[in-house]
Design an enzyme around this catalytic site. Structure first.
Site, PDB file in Angstrom:
ATOM      1  N   CYS A  58       0.874  -1.168   0.000  1.00  0.00           N
ATOM      2  CA  CYS A  58       0.000   0.000   0.000  1.00  0.00           C
ATOM      3  C   CYS A  58       0.915   1.223   0.000  1.00  0.00           C
ATOM      4  CB  CYS A  58      -0.976  -0.004   1.171  1.00  0.00           C
ATOM      5  SG  CYS A  58      -0.249   0.215   2.814  1.00  0.00           S
ATOM      6  N   TRP A  59       0.335   2.398   0.084  1.00  0.00           N
ATOM      7  CA  TRP A  59       1.166   3.592  -0.067  1.00  0.00           C
ATOM      8  C   TRP A  59       2.335   3.602   0.898  1.00  0.00           C
ATOM      9  CZ3 TRP A  59      -1.032   8.739  -2.048  1.00  0.00           C
ATOM     10  CH2 TRP A  59      -1.749   8.510  -3.218  1.00  0.00           C
TER      11      TRP A  59
END
Length: 136
Positions: A58-59
């Site tokens: 994810c980010w």
């Protein structure tokens, strides 16, 4: 080796990791839903024995590691370089690797995954601590 993979975005980093994983493992791509949902799904796949390991992106990698760690039996570790990834397996018997898809270069992300998967077994000197983690 069976790997469950989930990511909340697609970019050069995620594509490099997926390409690497396809070459070394039977890969299950778990997509759809929000990052807590696919992190949970990857965690369930690992905890149920449907996958040997999980890889989440994810980010930041933080959210997916937190979500996956809510699943009993999951030991997700956030890594940003290969030494951390390798030793999360060796010293903590981590079974899910979480990575940032925004802050890691594609080659470094692949190196982290390689380092994580190359560890065959936990360090026997850490067995007592790993057992304590399992029993929490």
């Amino acid at each position: 080796m069976r790997i469950a993979f989930g990511a909340d975005d697609e970019n050069d980093c995620t594509r490099a990791v997926v390409e690497y994983l396809r070459g070394v493992a039977d890969l299950s791509l778990l997509r759809g839903g929000s990052w807590p949902e696919f992190a949970r799904d990857v965690g369930h796949a690992v905890a149920a024995g449907e996958a040997d390991y999980g890889v989440l992106m994810c980010w930041t990698g933080t959210g997916t590691s937190i979500a996956a760690n809510k699943v009993p039996g999951v030991r997700a570790a956030l890594a940003w370089e290969p030494w951390i990834a390798r030793n999360a397996r060796l010293w903590n018997d981590a079974n899910v690797l979480a990575l940032s898809l925004k802050r890691l270069a594609p080659d470094v992300a692949v190196e982290c995954v390689q380092a994580f998967l190359e560890v065959d077994a936990e360090d026997p000197a850490e067995s007592a601590s790993i057992d304590l983690i399992r029993d929490l």
